[in-house]
Write an enzyme that holds these catalytic residues in place. Structure first.
Site, PDB file in Angstrom:
ATOM      1  N   TYR A   1       0.848  -1.194   0.000  1.00  0.00           N
ATOM      2  CA  TYR A   1       0.000   0.000   0.000  1.00  0.00           C
ATOM      3  C   TYR A   1       0.887   1.249   0.000  1.00  0.00           C
ATOM      4  O   TYR A   1       2.099   1.155  -0.162  1.00  0.00           O
ATOM      5  CB  TYR A   1      -0.986  -0.071   1.167  1.00  0.00           C
ATOM      6  CG  TYR A   1      -1.947  -1.240   1.007  1.00  0.00           C
ATOM      7  CD1 TYR A   1      -2.777  -1.325  -0.110  1.00  0.00           C
ATOM      8  CD2 TYR A   1      -1.982  -2.280   1.923  1.00  0.00           C
ATOM      9  CE1 TYR A   1      -3.629  -2.409  -0.294  1.00  0.00           C
ATOM     10  CE2 TYR A   1      -2.830  -3.370   1.750  1.00  0.00           C
ATOM     11  CZ  TYR A   1      -3.650  -3.426   0.636  1.00  0.00           C
ATOM     12  OH  TYR A   1      -4.485  -4.499   0.437  1.00  0.00           O
TER      13      TYR A   1
ATOM     14  N   GLY B   1      -4.047 -14.245  12.207  1.00  0.00           N
ATOM     15  CA  GLY B   1      -5.028 -13.650  11.318  1.00  0.00           C
ATOM     16  C   GLY B   1      -6.237 -14.523  11.104  1.00  0.00           C
ATOM     17  O   GLY B   1      -7.188 -14.491  11.887  1.00  0.00           O
TER      18      GLY B   1
END
Length: 367
Positions: A183, A319
């Site tokens: 990102y 996660g």
């Protein structure tokens, strides 16, 4: 009976005492209200169910509309979004949990349909990623980005600053800057995506500048003891790469350490993939950073226990296991089987695959 492991011990993260060393990693779920990007009313249930984790880190939340890259992801830039997140933090705190929000600008990993007036996504350089995003109910190729002007970078820094203020107003215990997974901040840092010739391109010092400037600003607002950052030195996620990541991230972590951030959250290897996809000395980062090191990627109970016992990390992020196991801490403590995740419900939808996974307690009650 509890299994012996450092994973279940308490940990002092700056001024915050965590009940254990498990961190719920940020997990994009695409369930915010369309158009307003306010967290879903179900989000309070979802995070509240998982409040037994030592630390919850929310799904990535865009700091501005420009920072959005996927359909129905939550923001932290409007009053309504702040109010929506306050319901989440209140629920987590009622259940004794601690929660940070992850602050996000996706950069080039976006689509014109998500940008104001159909504008092009922004990036350090006008290089289109070979990748897809989730938009209009399906996965589509990301759009061609434009290179950010030098004059625009202070505005992005200001967006992070405002988002941090909003996060504190929403009741978060702290913030995590998203500097990973291809990102915007990762795009600036790595030479595969940053071809600039100005003060934010070229050598390591220039490419790392935006990440470090934003870290300094965010820490000035939240306090360094309530500011963390996520990095991913060698992930290929979102078509990002660097020709020599070791000196780059040694430099970045040296400077993050000087800022005294409360933690670095390190994706070891390829995000959601092999841990050994590329050579990298994570122990170097561990030595350089004097506050907490959160290790992430592919951890299970056994690996987490070994890494903590070897003092190679302070906290371990899980996660996907948290998606399908709201009581993951209890299950790991008892050595109980884990619920398998329903991948079809990861992105978008309603309560199915979000808040309806059974705990050990509810499962036993039903039997």
């Amino acid at each position: 009976m509890s299994r012996p492991t450092k994973l279940l011990e308490t940990y002092k993260l700056g001024p915050i005492t965590l009940a254990n060393r498990l961190v719920m990693a940020p997990l994009t779920r695409n369930r915010a209200a369309p158009g307003t990007f306010v967290p879903s009313p179900l989000a309070a249930d979802y995070y509240g169910q998982r409040a037994s984790a030592g630390l919850l880190v929310t799904e990535a939340s865009q700091i501005s509309q420009q920072g959005q890259g996927y359909q129905d992801t939550p923001g932290i830039y409007s009053k309504d979004q702040v109010a929506g997140w306050r319901k989440v933090t209140d629920r987590v705190h009622e259940r004794g949990g601690k929660i940070f929000i992850q602050l996000w600008h996706v950069g080039r990993i976006s689509h014109v349909d998500l940008q104001a007036n159909g504008a092009a996504p922004v990036a350090p350089s006008a290089i289109r990623a070979k990748g897809k995003t989730f938009v209009n109910g399906t996965f589509a190729d990301v759009s061609e980005p434009r290179a950010l002007e030098l004059s625009e970078l202070p505005g992005i820094t200001d967006d992070f600053k405002r988002a941090t203020k909003n996060a504190l107003e929403a009741g978060f215990d702290g913030v995590e800057i998203h500097g990973a997974n291809g990102y915007l901040l990762d795009q600036f840092a790595k030479d595969g995506t940053n071809k600039r010739s100005d003060a934010y391109g070229g050598g390591i010092e220039n490419r790392a500048k935006l990440m470090l400037e934003i870290s300094k600003v965010v820490a000035a607002v939240a306090g360094p003891e309530r500011t963390g950052i996520r990095i991913s030195p060698v992930t290929p996620a979102n078509d990002v790469s660097d020709s020599n990541p070791q000196p780059l991230f040694d430099y970045i972590v040296d400077h993050l350490n000087a800022l005294k951030l409360t933690y670095i959250h390190v994706v070891e290897g390829a995000t959601g993939g092999p841990r050994d996809n590329a050579p990298f000395d994570y122990a170097s980062l561990r030595r350089r950073f004097k506050q907490a090191y959160i290790a992430n990627n592919g951890y299970d109970f056994e690996l987490a226990t070994r890494v903590l016992a070897a003092d190679a990390a302070d906290l371990i992020a899980f996660g996907k296991p948290f998606i399908s196991n709201p009581d993951l801490v209890e299950r790991l403590k008892k050595g109980a089987a884990l619920n398998p995740p329903d991948k079809a419900t990861f992105y978008g939808g309603d309560a199915k695959g979000y808040t309806d996974y059974p705990t050990l307690e509810t499962k036993q009650a039903a039997e």
